[in-house]
Design an enzyme around this catalytic site. Structure first.
Site, mmCIF file in Angstrom:
data_model
loop_
_atom_site.group_PDB
_atom_site.id
_atom_site.type_symbol
_atom_site.label_atom_id
_atom_site.label_comp_id
_atom_site.label_asym_id
_atom_site.label_seq_id
_atom_site.Cartn_x
_atom_site.Cartn_y
_atom_site.Cartn_z
ATOM 1 N N SER A 73 0.844 -1.186 0.000
ATOM 2 C CA SER A 73 0.000 0.000 0.000
ATOM 3 C C SER A 73 0.886 1.245 0.000
ATOM 4 O O SER A 73 2.022 1.212 0.477
ATOM 5 C CB SER A 73 -0.891 -0.013 1.250
ATOM 6 O OG SER A 73 -1.670 1.156 1.312
ATOM 7 N N CYS A 74 0.346 2.339 -0.514
ATOM 8 C CA CYS A 74 1.040 3.629 -0.471
ATOM 9 C C CYS A 74 -0.029 4.700 -0.276
ATOM 10 O O CYS A 74 -0.964 4.488 0.478
ATOM 11 C CB CYS A 74 1.875 3.848 -1.731
ATOM 12 S SG CYS A 74 0.919 3.842 -3.267
ATOM 13 N N LYS A 75 0.075 5.815 -0.950
ATOM 14 C CA LYS A 75 -0.959 6.839 -0.805
ATOM 15 C C LYS A 75 -2.092 6.647 -1.804
ATOM 16 O O LYS A 75 -3.256 6.682 -1.432
ATOM 17 C CB LYS A 75 -0.363 8.241 -0.958
ATOM 18 C CG LYS A 75 -1.402 9.327 -0.714
ATOM 19 C CD LYS A 75 -0.811 10.706 -0.665
ATOM 20 C CE LYS A 75 -1.909 11.714 -0.343
ATOM 21 N NZ LYS A 75 -1.402 13.080 -0.300
ATOM 22 N N GLY A 77 -1.656 4.264 -4.771
ATOM 23 C CA GLY A 77 -1.554 3.028 -5.521
ATOM 24 C C GLY A 77 -0.353 2.888 -6.443
ATOM 25 O O GLY A 77 0.024 1.776 -6.785
ATOM 26 N N SER A 101 -5.167 1.996 -1.900
ATOM 27 C CA SER A 101 -4.193 2.405 -0.892
ATOM 28 C C SER A 101 -4.796 3.341 0.153
ATOM 29 O O SER A 101 -5.982 3.236 0.480
ATOM 30 C CB SER A 101 -2.951 2.982 -1.565
ATOM 31 O OG SER A 101 -2.167 1.923 -2.101
#
Length: 111
Positions: A73-75, A77, A101
């Site tokens: 996950s990130c902010k 995607g 995300s």
């Protein structure tokens, strides 16, 4: 791709891994996903190549096996997709991105 429901259930599935590849400053601004391990994307390759004992010392959890389910996950995607692809090139066969995300997580948690 991983779904919101899968990510939400991670705390109940100890065999699965959730990695947040955002930078520490981003986590301080937004908070973290439950049961996630933070490894910023620039550090990911080095982390996944650590010996088992060093990984556990650094991240507080056993290093995933090459067939473990790994969700990134990130902010929004993009970095999560790059992280999942990187993990696959390192031999982790069940690496997937959480496309929504943090952005999707925050929206669904607010409801």
């Amino acid at each position: 791709m991983a779904t919101y429901e899968e990510v939400k259930n991670i705390p109940n599935e100890p065999s699965k891994y959730l990695f947040d590849v955002r930078n520490k400053s981003e986590l301080e601004e937004t908070g973290t996903l439950p049961a996630s391990i933070n490894i910023p994307l620039p550090d990911l390759e080095k982390a996944l190549n650590l010996p088992d004992g060093d990984f556990k010392t650094s991240y507080g959890r056993a290093k995933p096996s090459t067939d473990a389910v790994m969700i990134f996950s990130c902010k929004a995607g993009g970095r999560a997709a790059r992280a999942a692809n990187l993990a696959k090139t390192l031999g982790f066969t069940n690496a997937v991105a959480y496309a929504g995300s943090w952005t999707e997580w925050e929206q669904k948690q607010a409801k």
